[in-house]
Scaffold this motif. Structure first.
Motif, PDB file in Angstrom:
ATOM      1  N   THR A  84      40.347   1.894  15.269  1.00 53.85           N
ATOM      2  CA  THR A  84      39.278   2.718  15.686  1.00 53.85           C
ATOM      3  C   THR A  84      39.110   3.846  14.924  1.00 53.85           C
ATOM      4  O   THR A  84      39.879   4.376  13.940  1.00 53.85           O
ATOM      5  CB  THR A  84      39.642   2.969  17.189  1.00 53.85           C
ATOM      6  OG1 THR A  84      38.271   3.513  17.693  1.00 53.85           O
ATOM      7  CG2 THR A  84      40.682   4.243  17.367  1.00 53.85           C
ATOM      8  N   ALA A 138      40.754   3.014  22.808  1.00 57.50           N
ATOM      9  CA  ALA A 138      40.591   1.696  21.987  1.00 57.50           C
ATOM     10  C   ALA A 138      41.718   0.933  21.985  1.00 57.50           C
ATOM     11  O   ALA A 138      41.605  -0.456  21.531  1.00 57.50           O
ATOM     12  CB  ALA A 138      39.884   2.280  20.724  1.00 57.50           C
ATOM     13  N   SER A 186      34.522  -7.747  14.377  1.00 61.09           N
ATOM     14  CA  SER A 186      35.049  -7.984  15.761  1.00 61.09           C
ATOM     15  C   SER A 186      36.358  -8.238  16.104  1.00 61.09           C
ATOM     16  O   SER A 186      36.932  -7.991  17.166  1.00 61.09           O
ATOM     17  CB  SER A 186      33.785  -8.704  16.745  1.00 61.09           C
ATOM     18  OG  SER A 186      33.934 -10.037  16.225  1.00 61.09           O
ATOM     19  N   ASP A 213      37.135  -2.868  18.128  1.00 57.25           N
ATOM     20  CA  ASP A 213      36.292  -3.018  19.214  1.00 57.25           C
ATOM     21  C   ASP A 213      35.380  -1.913  19.371  1.00 57.25           C
ATOM     22  O   ASP A 213      34.450  -2.180  20.228  1.00 57.25           O
ATOM     23  CB  ASP A 213      37.779  -3.110  20.421  1.00 57.25           C
ATOM     24  CG  ASP A 213      38.402  -4.138  20.558  1.00 57.25           C
ATOM     25  OD1 ASP A 213      37.940  -5.308  20.167  1.00 57.25           O
ATOM     26  OD2 ASP A 213      39.542  -4.219  20.836  1.00 57.25           O
ATOM     27  N   CYS A 214      35.745  -0.633  19.293  1.00 59.16           N
ATOM     28  CA  CYS A 214      35.009   0.448  19.431  1.00 59.16           C
ATOM     29  C   CYS A 214      35.296   1.454  18.969  1.00 59.16           C
ATOM     30  O   CYS A 214      36.478   1.599  18.204  1.00 59.16           O
ATOM     31  CB  CYS A 214      34.965   0.836  20.923  1.00 59.16           C
ATOM     32  SG  CYS A 214      36.574   1.294  21.824  1.00 59.16           S
TER      33      CYS A 214
END
Length: 165
Positions: A24, A93, A45, A49-50
């Motif tokens: 992240t 995350a 992906s 994730d973020c």
């Protein structure tokens, strides 16, 4: 994005896949550039994730848990703040690896103590947290691009030794 940034992002993705690890980013002056580079890689992906673009101090506090007192005493562009940002991002995350970046890309905003081009980075891996300050040169876009490249280079370095994950 430059070819060098694309290359680093692809290598990072390969290394993260081999380690079955997640990454992240908590970004301020890069405005999401690290996340953009990572997610430009097909299949990202699987390892991303973020990310967090926390440009304002209130966002650093609200989204990453950076203490307001720390922001007030040390300022957003400081070792203590990026260390707090990277810890908050990794936890939020659930990532094995993380980077946090906060700096002054310019053209304004610099001071005698923190001139334009001052950028603090922190990286978190299973083996701990490291932080480093750089004084980058160039215009706003050049400072941001250099910061993205430095972020990816060090993440790749840390993930390459991922036998600790």
């Amino acid at each position: 994005m430059t070819n060098a940034i694309n290359f680093l992002a692809e290598k990072l993705g390969t290394a993260l896949s081999q380690c079955e690890a997640k990454v992240t980013a908590a970004e301020s002056c890069t405005g999401g550039g690290v996340a953009h580079a990572i997610t430009a890689v097909a299949g990202s992906s699987n390892w991303f994730d973020c990310g967090f673009v926390t440009y304002a101090n209130s966002a650093k506090h609200r989204l990453l848990g950076v203490p307001l007192e720390l922001l007030a005493t040390d300022g957003a562009v400081s070792e203590a703040v990026v260390r707090s940002m990277v810890a908050g991002a990794a936890a939020a995350a659930n990532a094995d690896f993380a980077v946090a970046i906060s700096g002054i890309a310019g053209p304004g905003g610099g001071t005698e103590d923190k001139p334009v081009g001052t950028v603090w980075f922190a990286w978190q891996s299973p083996s701990g947290v490291s932080a480093k300050k750089y004084l980058l040169s160039g215009d706003r876009d050049e400072v941001r691009e250099q910061a993205i490249k430095i972020s990816l280079q060090e993440l790749l370095h840390q993930v390459t030794g991922c036998n600790t994950v």
